[in-house]
Design an enzyme around this catalytic site. Structure first.
Site, short mmCIF file in Angstrom:
data_model
loop_
_atom_site.label_atom_id
_atom_site.label_comp_id
_atom_site.label_asym_id
_atom_site.label_seq_id
_atom_site.Cartn_x
_atom_site.Cartn_y
_atom_site.Cartn_z
N SER A 82 0.83 -1.21 0.00
CA SER A 82 0.00 0.00 0.00
C SER A 82 0.86 1.26 0.00
CB SER A 82 -0.92 0.01 1.22
OG SER A 82 -0.15 -0.13 2.40
N HIS A 90 -2.96 -3.40 -5.65
CA HIS A 90 -3.32 -3.00 -4.29
C HIS A 90 -4.81 -3.20 -4.04
CE1 HIS A 90 -3.83 0.39 -1.13
NE2 HIS A 90 -3.62 -0.77 -0.54
N GLU A 99 -6.20 -0.94 -7.05
CA GLU A 99 -5.27 -0.02 -7.71
C GLU A 99 -4.25 -0.88 -8.46
OE1 GLU A 99 -4.87 4.08 -5.25
OE2 GLU A 99 -4.00 2.35 -4.24
N ASN A 152 -4.59 6.33 -0.82
CA ASN A 152 -3.96 6.71 0.45
C ASN A 152 -3.28 8.07 0.38
OD1 ASN A 152 -4.83 4.46 1.83
ND2 ASN A 152 -3.00 3.26 1.38
#
Length: 283
Positions: free
Chosen positions: A120, A141, A153, A191
């Protein structure tokens, strides 16, 4: 590149067994490897109870559950991964550990096998470079809990080929996920936007602009978020949020990524969120 029929997964933890479940339910064989028999059995048990819940909720038939379970193999033997078309590394978020696993996989797997990492935060370009198949290496991800979250992702390193990207994107679609294509950068997309928002919520709390409850209510009701940023921080772990902010600050050298002093202080106090019983809120 022919479509992926068997997926290997390194790590039988929350992410690993979730990825194995998503594959198995979609008709794809999953080979899940971990270092100890106990870890493998724990992962298989979690997968089984997750499928049971789907059967109880009438979201999966008993026959489909049995067929899915039959597609999953759990083992401590890395050799079992040789039959996979793609191997996803889903180990703990630790650079040294991931490099060690990726070197091991690269030496073991046939040259045409694709390797993905579920990181991540770690650079896909950097991880690809430790293998001799950088063009066949990619970031995949998944989000937690994998069986429920629709997003993947798909992150290209500098070296990732179009064929690798397209094969992994196609796999994500077959798993019933929505893939978004991302270029390698710290935090990728989700994120990169999410954690600074959480960090800003700590600045707002520290300044006394509003109470924690009111900050969370504001974001839930004003932005239609299912959970407020401070409650989400408690769920993720305040130490994890702080570590991610520190990565951004180091990588970008931009003051907008400086961690909130309140976030730092709460981590220093051991108030890490749900896992420690106390974060912004008490549990």
């Amino acid at each position: 590149m022919s479509s992926i029929q068997t997926v290997g997964i390194v790590g039988a933890g929350t992410m690993g067994n979730g990825i194995a479940q998503a594959c198995a339910v979609s008709g794809i064989r999953a080979v899940m490897v971990d270092i100890s028999e106990a870890a493998v059995q724990k992962g298989l048990a979690a997968l089984q109870s997750s499928l049971e819940r789907l059967v109880k909720k009438d979201k999966l038939s008993a026959a489909d559950r049995d067929a899915a379970l039959a597609r999953v193999q759990g083992t401590t033997d890395y050799e079992a991964l040789k039959s996979a078309d793609l191997v996803i590394e889903a180990a703990t978020e630790n650079l040294e550990l991931k490099i060690k696993i990726l070197r091991q996989l690269d030496g073991l797997l046939p040259a045409e096998t694709l390797i993905a990492t579920n990181t991540s935060s770690i650079s896909i370009t950097q991880l690809a470079a430790v293998t001799a198949r950088a063009e066949r290496f990619i970031g995949m991800h998944f989000f937690n809990p994998v069986p429920l979250m629709a997003l993947v992702e798909v992150i290209r390193g500098l070296q990732t080929s179009d064929a690798t990207h397209d094969a992994v994107r196609e796999l994500a679609l077959r798993l019933g996920k929505t893939p978004v294509s991302v270029r390698n950068a710290p935090g990728f997309v989700v994120n990169r936007i999410l954690v600074p928002m959480i960090n800003e919520a700590f600045f707002v709390l520290a300044e006394g602009v509003a109470s924690a409850e009111d900050i969370d209510a504001g974001m839930k009701l004003g932005c239609n978020h299912p959970i407020g940023p401070l409650a989400l921080a408690d769920m993720i772990g305040l130490d994890t949020c702080l570590a991610i902010m520190n990565v951004y600050f180091d990588e970008f050298k931009d003051s907008k990524y400086r961690a909130s002093p309140l976030l730092k202080e709460m981590v220093a106090a051991g108030r890490l969120g749900r896992k420690s019983g106390h974060g912004v809120y008490a549990y």
